[in-house]
Design a protein around this motif. Structure first.
Motif, PDB file in Angstrom:
ATOM      1  N   TYR A 193     -68.733 -26.910   5.690  1.00  0.00           N
ATOM      2  CA  TYR A 193     -68.720 -27.563   7.002  1.00  0.00           C
ATOM      3  C   TYR A 193     -67.972 -28.888   6.959  1.00  0.00           C
ATOM      4  CZ  TYR A 193     -72.087 -24.101   8.592  1.00  0.00           C
ATOM      5  OH  TYR A 193     -72.700 -22.931   8.938  1.00  0.00           O
ATOM      6  N   GLN A 194     -68.050 -29.593   5.847  1.00  0.00           N
ATOM      7  CA  GLN A 194     -67.315 -30.842   5.706  1.00  0.00           C
ATOM      8  C   GLN A 194     -65.814 -30.561   5.692  1.00  0.00           C
ATOM      9  OE1 GLN A 194     -68.198 -32.904   2.077  1.00  0.00           O
ATOM     10  NE2 GLN A 194     -67.357 -34.833   2.797  1.00  0.00           N
ATOM     11  N   HIS A 195     -65.420 -29.521   5.012  1.00  0.00           N
ATOM     12  CA  HIS A 195     -64.001 -29.158   4.953  1.00  0.00           C
ATOM     13  C   HIS A 195     -63.477 -28.726   6.331  1.00  0.00           C
ATOM     14  CE1 HIS A 195     -60.279 -27.858   3.174  1.00  0.00           C
ATOM     15  NE2 HIS A 195     -60.418 -26.657   3.709  1.00  0.00           N
ATOM     16  N   SER A 251     -77.213 -28.419   7.913  1.00  0.00           N
ATOM     17  CA  SER A 251     -77.258 -27.790   6.596  1.00  0.00           C
ATOM     18  C   SER A 251     -77.862 -28.730   5.556  1.00  0.00           C
ATOM     19  CB  SER A 251     -75.863 -27.370   6.148  1.00  0.00           C
ATOM     20  OG  SER A 251     -75.404 -26.312   6.934  1.00  0.00           O
ATOM     21  N   LYS A 252     -77.499 -30.001   5.610  1.00  0.00           N
ATOM     22  CA  LYS A 252     -78.110 -30.975   4.703  1.00  0.00           C
ATOM     23  C   LYS A 252     -79.614 -31.033   4.922  1.00  0.00           C
ATOM     24  CE  LYS A 252     -74.536 -34.398   3.778  1.00  0.00           C
ATOM     25  NZ  LYS A 252     -74.140 -35.797   3.999  1.00  0.00           N
ATOM     26  N   VAL A 272     -72.738 -27.189   3.028  1.00  0.00           N
ATOM     27  CA  VAL A 272     -72.400 -28.554   3.399  1.00  0.00           C
ATOM     28  C   VAL A 272     -70.923 -28.834   3.121  1.00  0.00           C
ATOM     29  CG1 VAL A 272     -72.858 -30.989   2.905  1.00  0.00           C
ATOM     30  CG2 VAL A 272     -74.751 -29.400   3.123  1.00  0.00           C
ATOM     31  N   LYS A 273     -70.438 -28.389   1.974  1.00  0.00           N
ATOM     32  CA  LYS A 273     -69.028 -28.622   1.653  1.00  0.00           C
ATOM     33  C   LYS A 273     -68.109 -27.816   2.567  1.00  0.00           C
ATOM     34  CE  LYS A 273     -69.633 -30.026  -3.087  1.00  0.00           C
ATOM     35  NZ  LYS A 273     -69.312 -29.790  -4.493  1.00  0.00           N
ATOM     36  N   LYS A 330     -69.331 -31.647  12.004  1.00  0.00           N
ATOM     37  CA  LYS A 330     -70.303 -32.684  11.653  1.00  0.00           C
ATOM     38  C   LYS A 330     -71.750 -32.263  11.931  1.00  0.00           C
ATOM     39  CE  LYS A 330     -67.234 -35.693  10.414  1.00  0.00           C
ATOM     40  NZ  LYS A 330     -67.008 -35.928   9.013  1.00  0.00           N
ATOM     41  N   GLU A 379     -73.057 -29.220  12.212  1.00  0.00           N
ATOM     42  CA  GLU A 379     -73.461 -28.154  11.309  1.00  0.00           C
ATOM     43  C   GLU A 379     -73.687 -28.683   9.897  1.00  0.00           C
ATOM     44  OE1 GLU A 379     -71.078 -27.988  13.495  1.00  0.00           O
ATOM     45  OE2 GLU A 379     -71.417 -26.221  14.736  1.00  0.00           O
ATOM     46  N   GLN A 380     -72.885 -29.664   9.501  1.00  0.00           N
ATOM     47  CA  GLN A 380     -73.048 -30.276   8.186  1.00  0.00           C
ATOM     48  C   GLN A 380     -74.398 -30.997   8.096  1.00  0.00           C
ATOM     49  OE1 GLN A 380     -70.060 -33.162   7.277  1.00  0.00           O
ATOM     50  NE2 GLN A 380     -70.904 -33.629   5.268  1.00  0.00           N
ATOM     51  N   LYS A 381     -74.755 -31.726   9.139  1.00  0.00           N
ATOM     52  CA  LYS A 381     -76.028 -32.438   9.152  1.00  0.00           C
ATOM     53  C   LYS A 381     -77.208 -31.480   9.123  1.00  0.00           C
ATOM     54  CE  LYS A 381     -74.500 -36.602  11.540  1.00  0.00           C
ATOM     55  NZ  LYS A 381     -74.640 -37.426  12.737  1.00  0.00           N
ATOM     56  N   SER A 406     -64.621 -29.864   9.148  1.00  0.00           N
ATOM     57  CA  SER A 406     -64.870 -30.986  10.063  1.00  0.00           C
ATOM     58  C   SER A 406     -65.893 -30.643  11.142  1.00  0.00           C
ATOM     59  CB  SER A 406     -63.567 -31.457  10.712  1.00  0.00           C
ATOM     60  OG  SER A 406     -62.674 -31.913   9.735  1.00  0.00           O
TER      61      SER A 406
END
Length: 66
Positions: free
Chosen positions: A28-30, A40-41, A25-26, A34, A36-38, A32
């Protein structure tokens, strides 16, 4: 005497869920990313939820059905 692997499966679910939440998550957040971050969460929390669900299912099986 009960010998089973359920405790290991629960631990693996929790550890992999936490690793996904702490690393992917971190990352993908780094970067940018979005979507993939969602995802992964979602997958991290699903792994943790599966661990708790297995605990509940084992409790119901051993206390109520057995």
């Amino acid at each position: 005497m009960y010998i089973g692997y359920l405790n290991f499966v629960i631990g693996i679910c929790w550890v992999t869920g936490m690793l996904i939440l702490l690393t992917d998550v971190k990352a993908y957040q780094h970067a940018s990313l979005k979507k993939e971050q969602k995802v992964s969460k979602f997958l991290g929390w699903v792994n943790i939820s599966i661990g708790f669900g297995l605990i509940a299912a084992d409790f119901i099986y051993t206390r109520v059905l057995w």
